[in-house]
Design an enzyme around this catalytic site. Sequence first.
Site, short mmCIF file in Angstrom:
data_model
loop_
_atom_site.label_atom_id
_atom_site.label_comp_id
_atom_site.label_asym_id
_atom_site.label_seq_id
_atom_site.Cartn_x
_atom_site.Cartn_y
_atom_site.Cartn_z
N CYS A 110 0.28 2.13 6.51
CA CYS A 110 0.55 0.74 6.86
C CYS A 110 0.66 -0.07 5.58
CB CYS A 110 -0.56 0.18 7.76
SG CYS A 110 -2.23 0.24 7.05
N CYS A 157 0.81 -1.22 0.00
CA CYS A 157 0.00 0.00 0.00
C CYS A 157 0.84 1.27 0.00
CB CYS A 157 -0.94 0.00 1.20
SG CYS A 157 -2.10 -1.37 1.21
N HIS A 173 -9.05 3.54 -1.69
CA HIS A 173 -7.65 3.14 -1.49
C HIS A 173 -7.17 2.40 -2.74
CE1 HIS A 173 -4.01 1.62 0.07
NE2 HIS A 173 -4.46 0.67 0.87
#
Length: 387
Positions: free
Chosen positions: A373, A90, A343
Amino acid sequence: MAEAYIVDAVRTAGGRARKGGLIDVHPADLGATILNALVDRTGIDPAAIEDVIVGCVSQAGEQSFAFGRNLVLASKLPDSVPAVTIDRQCGSSQQALHFAAQAIMSGTQDLVIAAGAESMTRVPMGSNFQLHAAAGLGDGPWPKSIQKRYGVAEFSQFHGAQAIADKYGFTREDMDAYALASHAKAAAAIDSGAFNAEIVPVLTPEGIFDTDDGVRRGGTMEAMASVKTLEEGGTITAANASQMTDGASGVLVASEAAIKRFGLTPLARIVNLTVTAGDPVIMLEEPIPATRKAFERSGLKLDDIDLFEVNEAFASIPMAWLKAIGADPARLNVHGGAIALGHPLGASGTKLMSTLVHALKARGKRYGLQTMCEGGGIANVTIVEAL
């Protein structure tokens, strides 16, 4: 050491995966839209760009075969501009920004684009290994040595998010309330035009797409409570987790010499670049020690930071970060986060940076901190100073 500056920072609006406004756009074209915008908005000679670093998580299908290079070939940049694709899960495009800044700081290069692109519609999350498994090819990403060392058959972000919620004592209601607030802040930002400076319109077969389409208005706690949990007996749901999203984003990073040479006006200065790693099983708690290390290395204190962007992979992540770090909730994700805005995996790093830099400028604030994260128990932290 030379200074590195963010000259411009842009993103596409987030399109809901499988049903939003970007489902018909090839991810290389989506990313090329960002490269073109950075060139057009800054007036820079595209041939002067020395590298393009592109974050992408699911490097398969339309996002395979030197995906970063394909963004360049699909854009107005000349084919003399090199590119590379990186995967730090991510945080991929946040790490792309770090690599770009490090190139500038080292004196190796003067103009670098850090970007990210991800179509979770056209290249679904996990498809880069699930299709191999379905075809009977290989044993998957975790060999027996890793499984034995950590006592798990696989690493799961869903397990990690639930473990963090349990560890910090967050109830389902706590996380649902946080998620509702994210949607409310995002809706308010859209209505006020807060995203106008950062969003690049995308031409799609259906027309121009320029508004985040995952934001839900008028939600209630009752509606949130009706959503099933991801695990039996758990408290994490799709409603208090980030949305799967299509999108792209990017920043142009320059040296002081390039700023003078090309007459550029920087938006922000890179203050600190930090990356740390820890427990890969709970996985998503690493932004906490990473933030502490960033403060230690930068010499800045919590009160020095005016705005924070902490990726809302799940509501439990920024909530745990707030509780552990002791930050002011009013300074966190002031325009909403990934729960409302989506996201798009590899694009989220420079997406959040675009929002952070423009929010600092609009509010007349100085310092911003972004953290993410990441799969494998890694976290990036970036601190910038608005100029």
